[in-house]
Design an enzyme around this catalytic site. Structure first.
Site, PDB file in Angstrom:
ATOM      1  N   TYR A 170      -9.050   5.440   8.156  1.00 47.88           N
ATOM      2  CA  TYR A 170      -9.177   5.771   9.578  1.00 47.88           C
ATOM      3  C   TYR A 170     -10.258   6.850   9.663  1.00 47.88           C
ATOM      4  O   TYR A 170     -10.061   7.965   9.184  1.00 47.88           O
ATOM      5  CB  TYR A 170      -7.867   6.324  10.128  1.00 47.88           C
ATOM      6  CG  TYR A 170      -6.763   5.289  10.283  1.00 47.88           C
ATOM      7  CD1 TYR A 170      -5.983   4.888   9.206  1.00 47.88           C
ATOM      8  CD2 TYR A 170      -6.498   4.715  11.526  1.00 47.88           C
ATOM      9  CE1 TYR A 170      -4.972   3.946   9.356  1.00 47.88           C
ATOM     10  CE2 TYR A 170      -5.484   3.775  11.691  1.00 47.88           C
ATOM     11  CZ  TYR A 170      -4.735   3.393  10.605  1.00 47.88           C
ATOM     12  OH  TYR A 170      -3.730   2.466  10.762  1.00 47.88           O
TER      13      TYR A 170
ATOM     14  N   HIS B 157       0.839  -1.203   0.000  1.00 38.45           N
ATOM     15  CA  HIS B 157       0.000   0.000   0.000  1.00 38.45           C
ATOM     16  C   HIS B 157       0.871   1.248   0.000  1.00 38.45           C
ATOM     17  O   HIS B 157       1.882   1.306   0.696  1.00 38.45           O
ATOM     18  CB  HIS B 157      -0.889   0.028   1.246  1.00 38.45           C
ATOM     19  CG  HIS B 157      -2.122  -0.802   1.116  1.00 38.45           C
ATOM     20  ND1 HIS B 157      -3.219  -0.651   1.912  1.00 38.45           N
ATOM     21  CD2 HIS B 157      -2.418  -1.797   0.251  1.00 38.45           C
ATOM     22  CE1 HIS B 157      -4.147  -1.516   1.552  1.00 38.45           C
ATOM     23  NE2 HIS B 157      -3.687  -2.232   0.561  1.00 38.45           N
TER      24      HIS B 157
ATOM     25  N   LYS C 146       1.711  -0.117  15.107  1.00 43.02           N
ATOM     26  CA  LYS C 146       3.146  -0.213  15.407  1.00 43.02           C
ATOM     27  C   LYS C 146       3.569  -1.445  16.206  1.00 43.02           C
ATOM     28  O   LYS C 146       4.763  -1.769  16.260  1.00 43.02           O
ATOM     29  CB  LYS C 146       3.597   1.037  16.196  1.00 43.02           C
ATOM     30  CG  LYS C 146       3.616   2.294  15.369  1.00 43.02           C
ATOM     31  CD  LYS C 146       4.797   2.306  14.426  1.00 43.02           C
ATOM     32  CE  LYS C 146       4.645   3.311  13.322  1.00 43.02           C
ATOM     33  NZ  LYS C 146       4.660   2.776  11.986  1.00 43.02           N
TER      34      LYS C 146
ATOM     35  N   TYR D 179       4.291   6.611   9.990  1.00 44.05           N
ATOM     36  CA  TYR D 179       3.442   5.465   9.644  1.00 44.05           C
ATOM     37  C   TYR D 179       4.237   4.387   8.894  1.00 44.05           C
ATOM     38  O   TYR D 179       4.121   3.204   9.202  1.00 44.05           O
ATOM     39  CB  TYR D 179       2.232   5.931   8.812  1.00 44.05           C
ATOM     40  CG  TYR D 179       1.112   4.924   8.826  1.00 44.05           C
ATOM     41  CD1 TYR D 179       0.113   4.970   9.794  1.00 44.05           C
ATOM     42  CD2 TYR D 179       1.062   3.893   7.889  1.00 44.05           C
ATOM     43  CE1 TYR D 179      -0.897   4.024   9.837  1.00 44.05           C
ATOM     44  CE2 TYR D 179       0.063   2.942   7.922  1.00 44.05           C
ATOM     45  CZ  TYR D 179      -0.923   3.018   8.889  1.00 44.05           C
ATOM     46  OH  TYR D 179      -1.919   2.072   8.924  1.00 44.05           O
TER      47      TYR D 179
ATOM     48  N   PRO E 261      -3.463   0.303  19.060  1.00 39.89           N
ATOM     49  CA  PRO E 261      -3.309  -0.180  17.687  1.00 39.89           C
ATOM     50  C   PRO E 261      -3.475   0.882  16.599  1.00 39.89           C
ATOM     51  O   PRO E 261      -3.229   0.605  15.424  1.00 39.89           O
ATOM     52  CB  PRO E 261      -4.417  -1.237  17.556  1.00 39.89           C
ATOM     53  CG  PRO E 261      -5.424  -0.859  18.582  1.00 39.89           C
ATOM     54  CD  PRO E 261      -4.679  -0.223  19.706  1.00 39.89           C
TER      55      PRO E 261
END
Ligand code: APR
Ligand code: PHB
Length: 383
Positions: A194, A65, A289, A377, A285
């Site tokens: 998200y 991704h 990570k 990220y 979560p």
């Protein structure tokens, strides 16, 4: 100790370097291979698994991704991770699959990996001959070691075996949890979303072209009986709705609730006992990570053990905790920040809500802010 991603990866790295290890796990192979966990691998994590010779199925079945989406106020904003973070990307591949691959590799090498051990205890790790006691198939065993790696997760025995007063612990428990489902339906969007919503956070993720992994924010002690499938889909529909897009529903194969906490124990070592992964730290979560930190710890530990065996130098071992904690605390901050930006907070204070929306607007419009999110990220390379 522990056949999660930390213990199994460490054993693999030591195997590659020609160093003997015994992995002991108190659960069954069946249980360990079917525990549904997160599924985002930073590029560096994927590279490490590949270099250790356990990346073949990940490269075949994992999905690369290059972006995630942040949703708020009913609008979805794409954050192009790779454009913002020097071309780096993430791989979507379930932690469960990583564990299966590592177990298969260890068994194929004919190396010791004991499941369903009982009565595990660690001794003498403040000497040069630490020992592990355990029972297996009804027989009592004692293992003499050079080093013990406590990779036995948050509820393991290693951290608690360290004498009182040695460790300092830092923790924050969040007043909410995630209700996660695995659904037999093609993902309705091929990148992660998200979503901030007044009913609570929601996350759209995936495992494969035919398996979706979705989450909704709930209470930490949520009773699953109060969440029949229809209610889960209804909340997901509400929280992730955007005009002109449909969330497709399907049979729910698994559901579960996870509470959320941040936790760090320092130092991550005492004598010849080294803690790695969830045994030493937990992140909520939201930043994806947990697995990546566990792999980073054991990468540092394996290097230190190899240097010690090859040269006698303990510099790497002595500096193990400090080296790990740099990335651990960065991830604690990032995960805590993502969590507080996206979840409905206690009391629904309107001021907090305005701050969240302002922050979300900022990271989706300012390149500097988006870049900061993106580099965290995909995994920082500068730590
Ligand atoms: N003896 C042997 N094994 C034990 C013991 C014990 N006394 N106690 C626990 N274990 C095992 C657990 O059954 C588990 O398989 O240790 C393993 C720890 O694995 P994980 O919990 O997966 O932890 P870790 O390997 O550090 O991986 C961290 O897991 O929880 C997720 O989000 C987290 O992705 C992160 C990853
Ligand atoms: C998952 O796919 O399970 C997942 C993805 C992203 C997260 C957490 C979990 O932040």
């Amino acid at each position: 100790m522990g056949a999660g991603p930390a213990g199994l990866t460490l054993a693999r790295l030591l195997e590659v370097a020609g160093i003997e290890a015994v992995v002991i796990e108190n659960r069954s192979r069946e249980y360990v291979e079917h525990r549904i966990r997160a599924g985002v691998l930073e590029q560096g994590t994927a590279e490490l698994l590949r270099d250790a010779g356990v990346g073949e199925r990940m490269d075949r079945e994992g999905i690369v991704h290059h972006a995630i989406h942040l949703q708020f106020d009913g609008e979805r904003h794409r954050v192009p991770l790779s454009d913002l973070a020097d071309g780096r990307s993430i791989v979507i591949y379930g932690q469960t699959e990583v564990v299966k691959d590592l177990i298969a590799a260890r068994l194929a090498s004919g190396l010791p990996l004991l499941f369903e051990v009982d009565d595990v205890s660690v001794h003498d790790f403040d000497t040069e001959r630490p020992r592990i006691g355990f029972t297996h198939n009804g027989e009592q065993h004692e293992l003499e070691c050079d080093v013990i790696a406590g990779c036995d997760g948050f509820h393991g025995v290693c951290r608690d075996a360290i004498p009182a007063g040695v460790l300092e612990t830092f923790s924050r428990v969040y007043p909410f949890g995630w209700l996660g489902i695995l659904a037999s339906v093609a993902p309705s969007i091929d990148e992660l979303v998200y979503a901030h919503h007044e009913n609570g956070f929601a996350l759209l993720s995936l495992r494969s072209p035919v398996l979706s992994r979705y989450y909704v924010q709930c209470r930490p002690d949520e009773n699953l009986d109060e969440w029949p499938d229809e209610r889960i889909w209804e909340e997901l529909q509400i929280r992730t709705a955007v005009e002109g897009w449909t969330l497709h529903e399907g049979p729910i194969l698994e559901k579960g609730v996870t509470g959320m906490r941040s936790f760090v124990a320092e130092p991550m070592q005492h004598g010849r006992l080294y803690l790695a992964g969830d045994a030493a730290h937990i992140v909520p979560p939201t930043g994806a990570k947990g697995l990546n930190l566990a792999i980073n710890d054991v990468c540092i530990l394996a290097e230190a053990v190899v240097a010690w065996c090859e040269t006698g130098s303990t510099t790497g071992l002595d500096g193990y905790s400090a080296a790990c904690l740099r990335r651990v605390w960065r991830a604690e901050h990032f995960s805590g920040w993502m969590t507080s930006m996206l979840h409905s907070l206690e009391g629904n204070d309107p001021f907090d809500l305005k701050l969240q929306l302002s922050q979300l607007r900022y990271v989706t419009t300012s390149k500097a802010a988006a870049r900061s999110l993106a580099e965290n990220y995909v995994g920082l390379t500068t730590l």
